[in-house]
Write a protein that holds these residues in place. Structure first.
Motif, short mmCIF file in Angstrom:
data_model
loop_
_atom_site.label_atom_id
_atom_site.label_comp_id
_atom_site.label_asym_id
_atom_site.label_seq_id
_atom_site.Cartn_x
_atom_site.Cartn_y
_atom_site.Cartn_z
N LEU A 1 12.06 7.89 -36.97
CA LEU A 1 13.17 8.81 -36.69
C LEU A 1 13.18 9.91 -37.75
CD1 LEU A 1 15.64 9.20 -34.82
CD2 LEU A 1 16.99 7.89 -36.49
N SER A 2 13.23 11.17 -37.30
CA SER A 2 13.24 12.29 -38.24
C SER A 2 14.55 12.29 -39.03
CB SER A 2 13.09 13.61 -37.48
OG SER A 2 14.24 13.86 -36.68
N LYS A 3 14.57 13.01 -40.14
CA LYS A 3 15.75 13.03 -41.01
C LYS A 3 16.99 13.50 -40.26
CE LYS A 3 13.25 13.64 -45.36
NZ LYS A 3 13.05 14.53 -46.55
N ARG A 4 16.80 14.42 -39.34
CA ARG A 4 17.93 14.94 -38.56
C ARG A 4 18.01 14.29 -37.18
NH1 ARG A 4 18.75 21.30 -38.97
NH2 ARG A 4 20.77 20.54 -38.20
N GLY A 5 17.23 13.21 -37.00
CA GLY A 5 17.15 12.58 -35.69
C GLY A 5 18.30 11.65 -35.38
N THR A 6 18.39 11.29 -34.09
CA THR A 6 19.43 10.39 -33.59
C THR A 6 18.75 9.25 -32.84
OG1 THR A 6 20.97 12.24 -33.32
CG2 THR A 6 21.49 10.20 -32.14
N LEU A 7 19.23 8.06 -33.06
CA LEU A 7 18.66 6.87 -32.41
C LEU A 7 19.73 6.15 -31.61
CD1 LEU A 7 16.28 4.21 -33.85
CD2 LEU A 7 18.57 3.47 -33.18
N TYR A 8 19.36 5.71 -30.41
CA TYR A 8 20.21 4.87 -29.57
C TYR A 8 19.44 3.60 -29.22
CZ TYR A 8 23.29 8.90 -28.57
OH TYR A 8 24.16 9.96 -28.66
N PHE A 9 20.03 2.45 -29.51
CA PHE A 9 19.41 1.16 -29.19
C PHE A 9 20.42 0.27 -28.49
CE2 PHE A 9 15.41 -0.73 -31.08
CZ PHE A 9 14.72 0.46 -31.16
N PHE A 10 20.01 -0.32 -27.36
CA PHE A 10 20.81 -1.36 -26.72
C PHE A 10 20.41 -2.70 -27.35
CE2 PHE A 10 20.82 2.05 -23.63
CZ PHE A 10 22.14 2.07 -23.21
N LEU A 11 21.40 -3.43 -27.83
CA LEU A 11 21.11 -4.63 -28.61
C LEU A 11 22.08 -5.75 -28.27
CD1 LEU A 11 20.68 -2.80 -32.02
CD2 LEU A 11 18.85 -4.00 -30.81
N PRO A 12 21.68 -7.01 -28.43
CA PRO A 12 22.62 -8.12 -28.28
C PRO A 12 23.63 -8.08 -29.42
CG PRO A 12 20.55 -8.91 -29.18
CD PRO A 12 20.32 -7.47 -28.83
N GLU A 13 24.86 -8.47 -29.13
CA GLU A 13 25.87 -8.43 -30.19
C GLU A 13 25.52 -9.37 -31.34
OE1 GLU A 13 29.74 -9.82 -29.21
OE2 GLU A 13 29.07 -11.82 -28.68
N VAL B 1 21.09 -11.60 -18.26
CA VAL B 1 21.20 -11.80 -19.70
C VAL B 1 22.59 -12.36 -19.99
CG1 VAL B 1 21.13 -10.72 -21.98
CG2 VAL B 1 19.63 -9.90 -20.15
N GLN B 2 22.63 -13.59 -20.51
CA GLN B 2 23.90 -14.28 -20.72
C GLN B 2 24.45 -14.04 -22.13
OE1 GLN B 2 25.49 -15.92 -18.18
NE2 GLN B 2 23.82 -15.05 -16.99
N SER B 3 24.45 -12.80 -22.56
CA SER B 3 25.04 -12.47 -23.86
C SER B 3 25.60 -11.06 -23.80
CB SER B 3 24.01 -12.59 -24.98
OG SER B 3 22.93 -11.70 -24.78
N GLU B 4 26.63 -10.84 -24.60
CA GLU B 4 27.23 -9.52 -24.66
C GLU B 4 26.32 -8.59 -25.45
OE1 GLU B 4 31.37 -9.31 -25.61
OE2 GLU B 4 31.80 -11.24 -24.68
N CYS B 5 26.46 -7.29 -25.19
CA CYS B 5 25.58 -6.34 -25.86
C CYS B 5 26.36 -5.15 -26.38
CB CYS B 5 24.47 -5.89 -24.92
SG CYS B 5 25.07 -5.00 -23.48
#
Length: 628
Positions: free
Chosen positions: A323-335, A369-373
């Motif tokens: 990710l660049s210094k000015r970049g933005t990241l979006y990740f879908f993840l399990p809680e 998927v049996q978990s919240e995200c």
């Protein structure tokens, strides 16, 4: 025994079913499979074991062992139009009646979709790629009678998902991201964007603009068929057969893959070796990929600072490096990435970044998927003090002072009032359970139907389950067992069952515990033995809604774990307070006092106001009602 026939050992069974050696030993111990003779199985015995496990046992078809289910799912990937759904079903049925492989069928369908939309250009890269993969005879395309117009959906990806078995998807951790979860993600047209686990490209086609420059699009994955579909979907999205996005087979987790790619005509790009950085990284990484022991050993050696084999932690860590210094990241993840100890090192890493963190709770948003995200967003690097923002109907910032070693739990269910109360509790003069405190699991028999009975038999005694535990007491016994620890799958040191102890519900939305001596408990109930802090007083504390409030808000867990108890602040007991709590415990057992009388003392100690206590009880009640 003929040594030439004795060619299989327990480790072969472990590898065959991708299970632990402990599980194999438990199967032997509980009579599911025979023990090896002199350490070996003959070929015939091994084959019989494999056949028995795969066909006659429900062990491999439970939710925990979905990787051995060969049933296919019908996956529509956001397709809601009835005619479009019918079309997908017909395509799947046409494939099932053919002799084609999944790859050949995907290639045929990709051709037909491109032909239907006048995008199957003979001089295009995709034309060359599809011809090389499966050059069927002219007019012999399996789907030649179908007209499949572009409706900006992922019908090719839906077909691929539908003809795969549950086994394949479970092992890879591959599950579809619904478009409605992507509505908040806005990517500028000039941004260089990467989806490092792109699958069929549905995230890209649902977050990009049609004015985006395709040369700035990077799509990586280890599934070569999915990469092919992603290429087709981007062609359809831009309505241009000659676009040149960067679609590459690349491993986000392992950095030692060197196998050549038939579909991409190139070797696997090692993710860690690429020098590119990106303005936007958006993905839904694999969560529960099934890994062999050898793979886990590689990951532990490869990522010593993370000290985990959890794929989503490693995927997030590696993506951030690009990710660049000015970049933005979006990740879908399990809680669980926010509140389970296994992920503590990735949380520590996230908190060390000079980036603002946004967390959007999504609930159980993924089919299968049996978990919240949650959706995790990292913003550009800043020199200012960073925040953790929880994005709900009303957004609010978490107090980072409450996030501390050793586990760095990030409690995204905490609002401003919750935070104020938690700060009061955790800043009070308190102690925690000492390192001398003992914890033990209830008995795991390996076969409850065989060993647990509702009518007491000869030589049997009561054994208590989690649901038999009430605040301060146990129910009358309803289940009995002949305690023969040698035949059970897992048993704590026997003296811990026979000692004075706290027993508590293991799987529960609230903390429920009682003091006991001598009785046995099943694995739905666990044990605490404290020699430093009076257990009678611990029972008073842990049964309070104040401690359930801490449990729900800090950990948002369905399982009451050792580390939760170790985290709880406990009042420092002078002689007067100790006598008061002990008296309350005795009075509650005798029906003279109630839990509320204990709570009065706790509120006074932690400086919790009456309104705050009402808030605590309402939060606990709402949570319990929501989870019934």
């Amino acid at each position: 025994m003929d040594s030439l026939k004795a060619t299989f050992v327990k480790k072969d069974i472990q590898k065959k079913f991708n299970i632990s050696l402990a599980t194999v030993n438990n199967w032997i111990k509980t009579g599911v499979i025979p023990a090896p003779e002199n350490g070996y199985y003959t070929k015939d015995v091994y084959s019989t074991i494999v056949h028995s496990i795969e066909t006659n046992s429900d062990r491999l078809h439970s939710r925990a062992n979905r990787s051995f289910s060969h049933k296919s799912d019908s996956i529509f990937l956001g397709i809601t139009n009835v005619k479009r759904k019918d079309l997908l079903i017909k395509l799947v049925l046409t494939f099932k009646a053919s002799n084609l492989s999944v790859l050949q069928a995907v290639v045929c369908l990709a051709k037909q979709i491109l032909i239907s939309n006048n995008l199957y250009e003979t001089k295009s890269e995709i034309y060359t790629k599809l011809q090389r993969l499966y050059a069927d005879d002219a007019g012999d395309n399996l789907f030649k009678d179908f007209v499949i117009e572009n409706e900006d959906d992922d019908i090719l990806g839906a077909f691929y998902q539908s003809v795969q078995s549950i086994s394949t998807k479970s092992k890879s951790g591959s599950f579809y991201t619904p478009p409605e979860l992507l509505s908040s993600i806005k990517i500028p047209e000039s941004a260089k964007v990467l989806d490092p686990c792109c699958g069929s490209g549905s995230i890209l086609i649902n977050t990009l603009s049609k004015n985006h420059n395709p040369n700035n699009i990077y799509a990586f994955d280890i599934d070569e068929i999915a990469l092919l579909i992603c290429h087709v979907n981007l062609i359809l999205f831009f309505n241009n057969a000659f676009i040149t996005p960067h679609i590459e087979k690349s491993d986000l987790i392992f950095c030692n893959a060197n196998t050549s790619s038939k579909i991409t005509s190139s070797k696997t790009v090692l993710y860690s070796n690429t020098n590119e950085t990106f303005d936007f990284i958006v993905t839904n990484p694999p969560w529960g990929s099934k890994l062999s022991k050898e793979q886990k050993d590689i990951l532990l050696k490869q990522y010593p600072d993370l000290s985990t084999t959890e794929v989503c932690s490693i995927a997030l860590y590696n993506a951030i490096q690009k990710l660049s210094k000015r970049g933005t990241l979006y990740f879908f993840l399990p809680e669980s990435l926010l509140n389970v100890s296994t992920h503590k090192n990735i949380r520590k890493f996230l908190l060390s970044l000079r980036r603002n963190i946004e967390i959007t709770p999504l609930g159980m948003a993924f089919k299968g998927v049996q978990s919240e995200c949650v959706l995790l967003k990292l913003s550009e690097i800043t020199n200012k003090e960073t925040e953790i923002i929880i994005k709900k109907e009303t957004s609010y910032a978490l107090n980072k002072k409450n996030i501390s070693a050793p586990d760095y739990f990030i409690s995204y269910t905490v609002d401003k009032t919750d935070d104020l109360i938690l700060r009061k509790i955790y800043s009070a003069h308190c102690v925690k359970l000492s390192t001398n405190t003992k914890f033990a699991l209830g008995i795991v028999t390996g076969n409850n139907k065989k060993y647990i009975h509702e009518i007491k038999g000869i030589n049997e005694e009561a054994i208590f389950r989690g649901k038999d535990i009430l605040p301060y007491k146990l129910k009358e016994p309803e289940t009995f067992i002949n305690f023969t620890p040698d035949v059970f799958q897992q048993v704590a040191p026997i003296e811990m069952y026979r000692a004075k102890k706290i027993v508590y519900k293991f799987i529960s939305d609230k903390i429920v515990c009682a003091l006991d001596s001598y009785h046995l408990v099943l694995n739905s109930a666990n044990i605490i033995i404290s020699n430093d802090y009076p257990m009678e007083i611990l029972v008073c504390l842990f049964n309070s809604p104040i401690y359930t409030f801490m449990y729900q808000k800090k950990f948002k867990s369905k399982k009451v774990l050792k580390q939760h108890f170790q985290d709880f602040p406990l009042p420092v007991l002078d002689k007067k307070l100790k006598e008061k709590f002990l008296s309350l415990y005795s009075s509650i057992l005798n029906g003279i006092k109630k839990q509320e009388d204990v709570d009065v003392e706790l509120c006074a100690y932690f400086k919790i106001t009456e309104d705050e206590y009402i808030h605590i009880k309402e939060c606990v009640w709402k949570s319990l009602k929501r989870n019934r």
